[in-house]
Enzyme design. Sequence first.
Site, mmCIF file in Angstrom:
data_model
loop_
_atom_site.group_PDB
_atom_site.id
_atom_site.type_symbol
_atom_site.label_atom_id
_atom_site.label_comp_id
_atom_site.label_asym_id
_atom_site.label_seq_id
_atom_site.Cartn_x
_atom_site.Cartn_y
_atom_site.Cartn_z
ATOM 1 N N ASN A 1 0.632 -0.978 -0.122
ATOM 2 C CA ASN A 1 -0.335 0.147 0.459
ATOM 3 C C ASN A 1 0.885 0.967 0.570
ATOM 4 O OD1 ASN A 1 -2.222 2.471 -0.155
ATOM 5 N ND2 ASN A 1 -2.668 1.151 2.592
ATOM 6 N N LYS B 1 -0.089 4.000 -0.430
ATOM 7 C CA LYS B 1 -0.513 5.592 0.057
ATOM 8 C C LYS B 1 0.215 6.568 -0.921
ATOM 9 C CE LYS B 1 -0.350 3.316 4.938
ATOM 10 N NZ LYS B 1 -0.366 3.854 6.320
ATOM 11 N N HIS C 1 -9.959 2.100 4.416
ATOM 12 C CA HIS C 1 -8.419 1.980 5.080
ATOM 13 C C HIS C 1 -8.358 2.848 6.486
ATOM 14 C CE1 HIS C 1 -4.149 2.589 6.522
ATOM 15 N NE2 HIS C 1 -3.375 1.629 5.453
ATOM 16 N N GLU D 1 -7.095 5.104 7.564
ATOM 17 C CA GLU D 1 -6.277 6.722 7.102
ATOM 18 C C GLU D 1 -7.641 6.962 7.012
ATOM 19 O OE1 GLU D 1 -2.967 5.579 5.585
ATOM 20 O OE2 GLU D 1 -2.157 5.052 7.773
ATOM 21 N N GLU E 1 -5.660 -4.555 10.615
ATOM 22 C CA GLU E 1 -4.244 -3.747 10.888
ATOM 23 C C GLU E 1 -5.253 -3.370 12.139
ATOM 24 O OE1 GLU E 1 -2.910 -2.326 6.991
ATOM 25 O OE2 GLU E 1 -4.346 -1.733 7.150
ATOM 26 N N GLY F 1 2.347 2.272 10.820
ATOM 27 C CA GLY F 1 3.180 3.537 11.029
ATOM 28 C C GLY F 1 3.734 4.103 12.255
ATOM 29 N N SER G 1 3.153 -1.844 10.677
ATOM 30 C CA SER G 1 4.877 -2.318 10.735
ATOM 31 C C SER G 1 4.922 -3.603 9.807
ATOM 32 C CB SER G 1 4.710 -1.997 11.612
ATOM 33 O OG SER G 1 4.547 -0.121 12.026
HETATM 34 P P1 13P Z 1 2.422 0.439 7.922
HETATM 35 O O1 13P Z 1 3.428 -0.427 7.172
HETATM 36 O O2 13P Z 1 3.733 1.725 7.371
HETATM 37 O O3 13P Z 1 2.890 0.473 9.001
HETATM 38 O O4 13P Z 1 1.223 0.651 7.181
HETATM 39 C C1 13P Z 1 0.368 -0.280 7.085
HETATM 40 C C2 13P Z 1 -0.815 0.278 6.363
HETATM 41 O O5 13P Z 1 -1.252 1.153 6.826
HETATM 42 C C3 13P Z 1 -0.657 -0.253 5.404
HETATM 43 O O6 13P Z 1 -2.064 -0.257 4.623
#
Ligand code: 13P
Length: 263
Positions: A18, A20, A102, A104, A174, A180, A220
């Site tokens: 992903n 982003k 997601h 976010e 997640e 993150g 992560s």
């Molecule tokens: P990270 O791997 O940066 O923690 O992000 C995970 C994520 O949100 C994947 O959709």
Amino acid sequence: MPRTTRAAKTKSFLQVANWKMNKTIREAKQFIEQFVNEKVVTKQQIWFAVPFTDISPMKQLVGDVYQIGAQNMHEASSGAYTGEIAAEMLLEAGASFVILGHSERRKYFHETDSSINKKVLRAIEAGLKPIVCIGESFEEREEERTEEVLKNQLLEGLKDVSVNSISSCIIAYEPIWAIGTGKTATSDMVVKAHEAIRSIFEGLYEKKIAEEMTILYGGSVSPASAEELSKSPGVNGFLIGTASLDPATFAKIVTLSENTTVE
Ligand code: 13P
């Protein structure tokens, strides 16, 4: 405690990058060039969820070797929704899947289980595979409400998804506190959450569907955690943010997850 409904790892492990809001078209092409140079030999599936502008050039570049997808879409098929994008547009650009819900999107764009549900139904109708993201906050975990939160997110987010359509959906567990932050959930936490998700699916649909559901872990994931997590029962793949942005790091995660395809 959820009843134990475990998936046999009979299908290939699924690695979903992903990206982003990262990588211009030029940077995306450069990534693929470098990733190919890593010469990873794998039986796994590798998918890239990329910014909208990267979908078509990435698809042209990788063909059917990797699947390309989006990170969001609108629930209508067309219309006066300035700045939005429809499933048909993603499909024609070369996307085969879309990440929905997601954390976010939930946090910064106020998406709810109900709005996510509309998108899920639209994606399925259009022929895009949805990767539906669910997960608890740190407070919810501390209050031992993880299973309740996951259940509500699934009940509402997958409302009206028929037994025939559910097999086109993928779930990504997640935990919000792991995204993150560098704080990966432990294998034990991930196994318990995935078992809980399968139990919920068994209640909503049937045991066979629950067992065959593809459930990813995200939060992560890194070369330090990939091997153990990929071997954890019921984990069918990863949804990877930060560590998927660097070709060598992503290649390392794929290599470390190899030989986990069959339990
Ligand atoms: P990270 O791997 O940066 O923690 O992000 C995970 C994520 O949100 C994947 O959709």
